[in-house]
Design an enzyme around this catalytic site. Structure first.
Site, PDB file in Angstrom:
ATOM      1  N   GLU A   1       3.428   2.844  -7.580  1.00 18.73           N
ATOM      2  CA  GLU A   1       2.839   4.053  -8.636  1.00 18.73           C
ATOM      3  C   GLU A   1       3.856   4.815  -8.705  1.00 18.73           C
ATOM      4  O   GLU A   1       4.494   6.280  -8.323  1.00 18.73           O
ATOM      5  CB  GLU A   1       2.066   4.897  -7.677  1.00 18.73           C
TER       6      GLU A   1
ATOM      7  N   ASP B   1      -6.235  -0.611  -1.274  1.00 21.12           N
ATOM      8  CA  ASP B   1      -6.186   0.262  -1.246  1.00 21.12           C
ATOM      9  C   ASP B   1      -6.976   1.575   0.199  1.00 21.12           C
ATOM     10  O   ASP B   1      -7.253   2.321  -0.190  1.00 21.12           O
ATOM     11  CB  ASP B   1      -5.795   1.267  -1.673  1.00 21.12           C
TER      12      ASP B   1
ATOM     13  N   GLU C   1      -9.017   9.796   3.179  1.00 22.22           N
ATOM     14  CA  GLU C   1      -8.529   9.442   1.674  1.00 22.22           C
ATOM     15  C   GLU C   1     -10.495   8.941   1.196  1.00 22.22           C
ATOM     16  O   GLU C   1     -11.117   9.464   0.547  1.00 22.22           O
ATOM     17  CB  GLU C   1      -7.083   8.920   1.002  1.00 22.22           C
TER      18      GLU C   1
HETATM   19  C1  GCV Z   1       1.245   8.072  -1.153  1.00 21.66           C
HETATM   20  C2  GCV Z   1      -3.093   5.328  -2.526  1.00 21.66           C
HETATM   21  C3  GCV Z   1      -2.790   6.862  -2.484  1.00 21.66           C
HETATM   22  C4  GCV Z   1      -1.660   7.611  -2.523  1.00 21.66           C
HETATM   23  C5  GCV Z   1      -0.470   6.929  -1.823  1.00 21.66           C
HETATM   24  C6  GCV Z   1      -0.417   5.940  -2.219  1.00 21.66           C
HETATM   25  C7  GCV Z   1      -0.005   4.994  -1.108  1.00 21.66           C
HETATM   26  O1  GCV Z   1      -2.844   5.096  -3.567  1.00 21.66           O
HETATM   27  O2  GCV Z   1      -4.147   7.451  -3.151  1.00 21.66           O
HETATM   28  O3  GCV Z   1      -1.820   8.561  -2.627  1.00 21.66           O
HETATM   29  O4  GCV Z   1       0.893   7.079  -1.533  1.00 21.66           O
HETATM   30  O5  GCV Z   1      -1.711   4.719  -2.359  1.00 21.66           O
HETATM   31  O6  GCV Z   1      -0.371   4.039  -0.022  1.00 21.66           O
HETATM   32  O7  GCV Z   1       1.365   4.336  -1.528  1.00 21.66           O
END
Ligand code: GCV
Length: 710
Positions: free
Chosen positions: A303, A382, A410
């Protein structure tokens, strides 16, 4: 006008939780910081409840070698086994234990009650601290009839919380990425928050449920946070100082590009000599300042975070250079396996995000240094409310693995919805990747899954990577935004200590500690209603959101509330492929992405076939027609309608039950939960209506029960 800050809720450590201990004459034998913490905790309790605390073996008083408790003799002894001559009852308990056959380790303790004296013994100070909190959980039961010798020791050595806290407020993600509990306990507006009392109180709560490590900043490391490793290290040391008395080691998320960002080097190539030297020197300085520093957490090539791919190096090369720097000091690197292509073309049906972690990491098994812990998200995608266990967990016998959970909600209602995650985590930890009766996910995290098998060349021995959760705590007066989400934080620590615990029994512990008799007018009713609200709340959440394991029907970006097609035509690799005929992702070997082949038998076969795939994961593994009949006997489309209507009804029932607690518990807490339940119901109705309407419009199949679908 004065603005008063609302008092911080004591969580599972209200003063009353210490009533039974505080009323006793206690003796604490031993020296060291954590022993002092034990003494201080008992002294504070004694001051409130009329007991007395004495220090050292010399204060053993008239309790003779036989251990009879005379007047003035201690009723409670907490002692380090090596702390000199122990008072009679403690010596008798110690004599009944064979350390050669059954070592206590750094954190274990013995508990027994003999002739009216309760005894806790440990080899190391941390064991004494955990023994103390065990007594807190037992309450008056610790001082009842005699108890035979019990040995307690954590199953997992590493029990860590990752904070996704930013030092500088991020323009999109804010102070805490995916945080639903206010600001950060550690940071505010670009600098340290310096509310050290709060940090200490947090450490105390964590120790009381068994957590022993905290990473204090987000795995997405931005410019300001990167400097925690160098010129802002003092801020990390301040946190370590406050957490140390509770046995918690501090870890730091670092940027793989730190040698470039902070060191001015032209490269962060892990095979470059200057880069290795830079990591070694930076790490040495960290340990000069924080001698018990835990280590680094790294999100690389994920990411947008930098990583070894840029230099044509593998993730083993990347992790090992940091591990090499940490090794002389006893630190570990938590290297995350969350690596996938987040710029995928949605038209490309050959790329499957679920495959990514296995494809990247399984071939590297056996190539990581001993002090690398590969941190694997529990599911292949995720943190969705339902996913299969990640196949990576069964694929790397030569690597220390940690399993990563998400306490911050989340994708499970963002702490506006009640969602007790203990049952879900317990299911994951008990899952047997090689088939029923075999080693479990918890065994992999404990490092015992491969015991008895011959070691592979170059593999690490023993000591698994443990359990990690993304923290759900913040500066909110209830710590977790939703007061009932405290149960998740508590359950995480307890399940990390012992993954075999029953999550509903863990919930009992949390309820009994948090809602003590003096704070509730009817403890039995309170306990019953809390169970009715929490026990099944994860499955309730699952019912009114994305069906049958398909996941990601959330609003893009913030991830709250329904948007069935929100991610369908995006680069993120999270698709459900609903069309007029059916829904789900074909991940079979026969016709799909071949993801099922990443599992060992029997799961590779179980998941491959629609006949044997568990209903709750059907759409994760298969694309099926709406009229496909589930193993439960109903069609997929009817299941979608039924579960969404049922989920909302369950939220209505939760809200009604909660109302019965008005005036029985703390009014502020009751009001906060009531307000969140209203929102949960509104949101659940929206989920139900959007999901049902979407699939009705796609499929044209009416509800068999004729209920209203908008
Ligand atoms: C910290 C998901 C979340 C991101 C997070 C990522 C991760 O994509 O939406 O906010 O980033 O996981 O675990 O690194």
């Amino acid at each position: 006008m004065t603005s008063e800050r609302p008092a911080v809720h004591p969580g599972w450590l209200p003063p009353e939780a210490f009533a039974a201990l505080g009323a006793r004459r206690a003796l604490v034998c031993g020296a060291g910081l954590l022993v002092q913490t034990v003494r201080d905790e008992l002294a504070a309790a004694a001051a409130r409840y009329g007991g007395k605390v004495t220090a050292g073996a010399a204060a053993a008083g008239p309790a003779g070698p036989a251990g009879a408790a005379g007047a003035g003799a201690p009723e409670l002894v907490l002692a380090l086994a090596g702390a000199g001559p122990l008072p009679g009852p403690a010596a008798a308990v110690l004599a009944g234990h064979d350390p050669a056959a059954d070592a206590l380790g750094d954190e274990g303790f013995l508990l027994a009650r003999r002739a009216g004296v309760t005894v806790v013994l440990a080899d190391r100070p941390a064991g004494l601290l955990y023994g103390l909190f065990h007594l807190v959980r037992l309450g008056p039961a610790a001082f009842g009839p005699d108890r035979a010798l019990e040995r307690h020791r954590p199953v997992l050595r590493h029990r860590m919380l990752d904070h996704w806290d930013n030092v500088a407020v991020h323009p999109v993600m804010g102070q805490v990425e995916r945080g639903y509990a206010g600001g950060s306990i550690f940071w505010r507006d670009g600098g340290p928050r310096r509310d050290f009392e709060r940090v200490r109180a947090y450490g105390r709560l964590l120790a009381a449920c068994g957590v022993n490590a905290v990473a204090v900043n987000n795995v997405n490391v931005h410019a300001t946070e990167a400097r925690l490793l160098t010129d802002r290290l003092g801020d990390v040391a301040d946190l370590a100082d406050r957490l140390r008395p509770y046995g918690i080691r501090v870890h730091l998320s670092v940027s793989f590009a730190a040698p470039v960002m902070l060191g001015g080097l032209p490269t962060a190539d892990p095979c470059d000599e200057a880069v290795r030297d830079w990591w070694a020197a930076a790490t040495r300085r960290v340990y000069e300042r924080i001698p018990d520093f835990g280590g680094y957490v790294v999100k690389a090539d994920s990411e947008g975070q930098p990583g070894p791919f840029r230099y044509g190096r593998s993730h083993a090369d990347g992790a090992n250079v940091l591990a090499e720097a940490l090794a002389p000091h006893g630190g570990v690197v938590h290297w995350r396996a969350f690596v996938y292509n987040h710029r995928q073309d949605w038209r490309d049906r050959s790329t499957d995000r679920a495959r990514a972690a296995f494809d990247h990491f399984a071939p590297l098994d056996g190539r990581f240094r001993d002090n690398v812990i590969l941190q694997v998200k529990h599911g292949p995608i995720d943190f969705q409310p339902r996913e299969p266990v990640s196949p990576v967990i069964a694929a790397m016998p030569g690597t220390r693995l940690a399993v990563e959970l998400q306490a911050t909600q989340e994708y499970t209602g963002q702490q506006r919805h009640v969602c007790y995650l203990g049952p879900w985590w317990s299911e994951i930890l008990r899952f047997a990747p090689w088939g029923p009766g075999g080693s479990t996910v918890a065994d992999v995290a404990a490092g015992t899954a491969y015991e008895g098998r011959p070691a592979l060349p170059g593999t690490v021995g023993g000591g698994g990577g443990g359990l990690v959760a993304v923290s759900n705590a913040g500066d909110d007066p209830f710590w977790t935004g939703h007061p009932l989400a405290q149960a998740n934080l508590y359950a995480f620590g307890r399940l990390a200590w012992d993954p075999g615990l029953d999550p509903l029994a863990v919930l009992d512990e949390w309820i009994d500690l948090t809602f003590t008799p003096s704070t509730t007018r009817d403890p039995r009713l309170v306990r019953r209603i809390l169970h009715e609200v929490l026990d099944d709340s994860w499955r309730t959440y699952e019912r009114y959101t994305a069906p049958l394991g398909v996941g990601f029907m959330v609003r893009p970006g913030h991830h709250y509330g329904p948007d069935v097609d929100g991610y369908e035509y995006t680069p993120w690799g999270t698709y459900h492929f609903a069309d007029r005929d059916g829904v789900g992702v074909d991940r079979t070997r026969a016709t799909g992405t071949r993801f099922t082949g990443q599992y060992p038998p029997p799961w590779s076969h179980t998941y491959e076939s629609v006949q044997t795939c568990p209903d709750e994961l059907l759409l994760f593994f298969h694309h099926v027609p709406y009229r496909h009949v589930l193993r439960s006997g109903v069609t997929v489309i009817q299941h979608i309608y039924d579960s969404h209507f049922a989920g909302v009804e369950q939220v209505v029932a939760m809200r009604d039950r909660w109302r019965r607690l008005a005036r029985l518990i703390d009014a502020r807490l009751h009001a906060r939960v009531s307000q969140r339940l209203d929102e949960q119901l509104r949101c659940a109705q929206e989920w139900r209506d959007q999901v049902n309407a979407y699939f009705y419009r796609k499929s044209g199949v009416p509800d068999a029960h004729g209920r209203r679908i908008p």
